[in-house]
Scaffold this motif. Structure first.
Motif, PDB file in Angstrom:
ATOM      1  N   LEU A 160      16.372  53.515   1.097  1.00  0.00           N
ATOM      2  CA  LEU A 160      17.185  52.857   0.069  1.00  0.00           C
ATOM      3  C   LEU A 160      16.416  52.748  -1.247  1.00  0.00           C
ATOM      4  CD1 LEU A 160      18.884  49.995   2.125  1.00  0.00           C
ATOM      5  CD2 LEU A 160      20.062  51.862   0.948  1.00  0.00           C
ATOM      6  N   TYR A 161      15.148  52.378  -1.168  1.00  0.00           N
ATOM      7  CA  TYR A 161      14.333  52.252  -2.377  1.00  0.00           C
ATOM      8  C   TYR A 161      14.195  53.596  -3.082  1.00  0.00           C
ATOM      9  CZ  TYR A 161      10.363  51.414  -5.436  1.00  0.00           C
ATOM     10  OH  TYR A 161       9.543  51.336  -6.544  1.00  0.00           O
ATOM     11  N   LYS A 162      13.937  54.653  -2.314  1.00  0.00           N
ATOM     12  CA  LYS A 162      13.792  55.994  -2.901  1.00  0.00           C
ATOM     13  C   LYS A 162      15.113  56.511  -3.468  1.00  0.00           C
ATOM     14  CE  LYS A 162       9.802  57.466  -0.143  1.00  0.00           C
ATOM     15  NZ  LYS A 162       9.279  58.408   0.881  1.00  0.00           N
ATOM     16  N   ALA A 163      16.225  55.971  -2.949  1.00  0.00           N
ATOM     17  CA  ALA A 163      17.540  56.386  -3.447  1.00  0.00           C
ATOM     18  C   ALA A 163      17.950  55.603  -4.690  1.00  0.00           C
ATOM     19  CB  ALA A 163      18.591  56.216  -2.358  1.00  0.00           C
ATOM     20  N   GLY A 164      17.065  54.706  -5.148  1.00  0.00           N
ATOM     21  CA  GLY A 164      17.332  53.980  -6.383  1.00  0.00           C
ATOM     22  C   GLY A 164      17.883  52.583  -6.210  1.00  0.00           C
ATOM     23  N   PHE A 165      17.975  52.102  -4.985  1.00  0.00           N
ATOM     24  CA  PHE A 165      18.477  50.755  -4.748  1.00  0.00           C
ATOM     25  C   PHE A 165      17.374  49.724  -4.986  1.00  0.00           C
ATOM     26  CE2 PHE A 165      21.737  53.121  -2.649  1.00  0.00           C
ATOM     27  CZ  PHE A 165      22.863  52.302  -2.632  1.00  0.00           C
ATOM     28  N   ALA A 249      24.090  57.862   5.824  1.00  0.00           N
ATOM     29  CA  ALA A 249      25.398  58.238   5.290  1.00  0.00           C
ATOM     30  C   ALA A 249      25.415  58.129   3.769  1.00  0.00           C
ATOM     31  CB  ALA A 249      26.482  57.355   5.898  1.00  0.00           C
ATOM     32  N   ILE A 250      24.812  57.071   3.239  1.00  0.00           N
ATOM     33  CA  ILE A 250      24.737  56.899   1.784  1.00  0.00           C
ATOM     34  C   ILE A 250      23.956  58.042   1.152  1.00  0.00           C
ATOM     35  CG2 ILE A 250      23.696  55.481  -0.035  1.00  0.00           C
ATOM     36  CD1 ILE A 250      24.394  53.023   1.723  1.00  0.00           C
ATOM     37  N   ARG A 251      22.843  58.411   1.760  1.00  0.00           N
ATOM     38  CA  ARG A 251      22.044  59.530   1.241  1.00  0.00           C
ATOM     39  C   ARG A 251      22.836  60.833   1.278  1.00  0.00           C
ATOM     40  NH1 ARG A 251      16.588  60.252   4.047  1.00  0.00           N
ATOM     41  NH2 ARG A 251      16.114  61.481   2.201  1.00  0.00           N
ATOM     42  N   ALA A 252      23.598  61.035   2.353  1.00  0.00           N
ATOM     43  CA  ALA A 252      24.409  62.248   2.463  1.00  0.00           C
ATOM     44  C   ALA A 252      25.463  62.287   1.368  1.00  0.00           C
ATOM     45  CB  ALA A 252      25.078  62.314   3.840  1.00  0.00           C
ATOM     46  N   LEU A 253      26.083  61.158   1.064  1.00  0.00           N
ATOM     47  CA  LEU A 253      27.098  61.097   0.020  1.00  0.00           C
ATOM     48  C   LEU A 253      26.498  61.337  -1.365  1.00  0.00           C
ATOM     49  CD1 LEU A 253      29.202  58.024   1.239  1.00  0.00           C
ATOM     50  CD2 LEU A 253      29.859  60.432   1.323  1.00  0.00           C
ATOM     51  N   LYS A 254      25.250  60.902  -1.551  1.00  0.00           N
ATOM     52  CA  LYS A 254      24.600  61.091  -2.842  1.00  0.00           C
ATOM     53  C   LYS A 254      24.121  62.527  -3.035  1.00  0.00           C
ATOM     54  CE  LYS A 254      21.776  57.842  -4.379  1.00  0.00           C
ATOM     55  NZ  LYS A 254      22.424  57.188  -5.521  1.00  0.00           N
ATOM     56  N   GLU A 255      23.795  63.188  -1.930  1.00  0.00           N
ATOM     57  CA  GLU A 255      23.209  64.530  -2.012  1.00  0.00           C
ATOM     58  C   GLU A 255      24.236  65.649  -1.962  1.00  0.00           C
ATOM     59  OE1 GLU A 255      20.453  64.596   1.201  1.00  0.00           O
ATOM     60  OE2 GLU A 255      19.064  63.152   0.277  1.00  0.00           O
TER      61      GLU A 255
END
Length: 268
Positions: A160-165, A249-255
């Motif tokens: 989550l942190y690496k994804a910008g949260f 799932a959030i990472r998949a949606l972002k990528e």
């Protein structure tokens, strides 16, 4: 584990002389398989499996019960799809004021949805959408985890942190994550005084909640977090397994952009 579950199911079906469908409830703990119940009937899983594999189980079972053999019906072998199907429960909690969203042994779901995709993360993301859960793409994630679960949430917090949260956590969880090198902002529990986590949720400062509890007092103390998250339409997870799946799932949606395909494309 899957092979052993299959073996046990076949042994029970033959011993019980079941013709047609059989519903088995299993639980797995510490590598040991437990049988909770066995019912000679269909279950809500039957249509899910039929849709996921393209094999009409209810029709096949009805004909077997009427005297046909599987060989006569041309049914043989296992089906192992090269895609993923996820079944998610739909709950009516928002319609009942004051009801806690924690799950127990009671049947609380009022329906189910299915997500299907080329990866587990994609399928899980679709299942959440189908169940009305809005997975956030940005914002802050609140994490408060019981001691026994903390080691299981490190990976999710880091992703989550690496994804910008931004990460918010109560004192105990914050110390643990900081020791793992994950930046986090501390926030008060409700009983520690205002401004606390429920205030942050009401103010729109939280977009994802990951909260596991242990013991009657902790469950009671965290009730307002779960309830306010529900009323604000915020995605919340009360197990680390669910939280890790949601983060993937959030990472998949972002990528990647979600692919929408007819069910027949998967089955053909």
């Amino acid at each position: 584990m899957i092979a052993e579950i299959r073996r046990q199911t076949e042994v029970m079906a033959l011993e019980l002389n079941v013709k047609g469908l059989m519903n088995v409830q299993y639980a797995v703990k510490d590598g040991t398989i437990y049988v909770l119940e066995v019912n000679p009937r269909a279950s809500r899983t039957a249509p899910f499996v039929s849709k996921a594999t393209g094999r009409p189980l209810a029709k096949i079972a009805a004909r077997v019960m009427a005297g046909k053999s599987l060989a006569e019906l041309g049914v043989s072998g296992d089906i192992v799809p090269d895609y993923f199907s996820v079944k998610e429960a739909v709950f009516p909690f928002v319609k009942f004021p004051g009801v806690d969203t924690l799950l127990g042994p009671e049947m609380k779901s009022t329906g189910e949805v299915m997500g299907i995709g080329d990866s587990f993360a994609e399928a899980f993301a679709k299942s959440q959408m189908g169940a009305g859960v809005k997975l956030p793409m940005t914002g802050n994630a609140f994490i408060s985890i019981r001691d026994s679960d903390k080691k299981h949430v490190v990976n999710a917090a880091e992703k989550l942190y690496k994804a910008g949260f931004g990460l918010l956590a109560t004192a105990g969880t914050a110390v643990f994550l900081e020791e793992k090198g994950i930046p986090v902002k501390r926030v008060n529990k409700v009983k520690e005084g205002r401004p606390h986590i429920v205030d942050a949720i009401k103010n729109g400062e939280v977009q994802l909640v990951i909260n596991t509890t242990q013991g009657a007092q902790a469950v009671a103390d965290s009730f307002s977090i779960r309830r306010e998250s529900l009323m604000q339409g915020i995605a919340y997870y009360t197990t680390t397994a669910g939280a890790n799946a949601a983060v993937d799932a959030i990472r998949a949606l972002k990528e990647q952009e979600l692919q929408v395909r007819p069910l027949q494309d998967y089955l053909n």
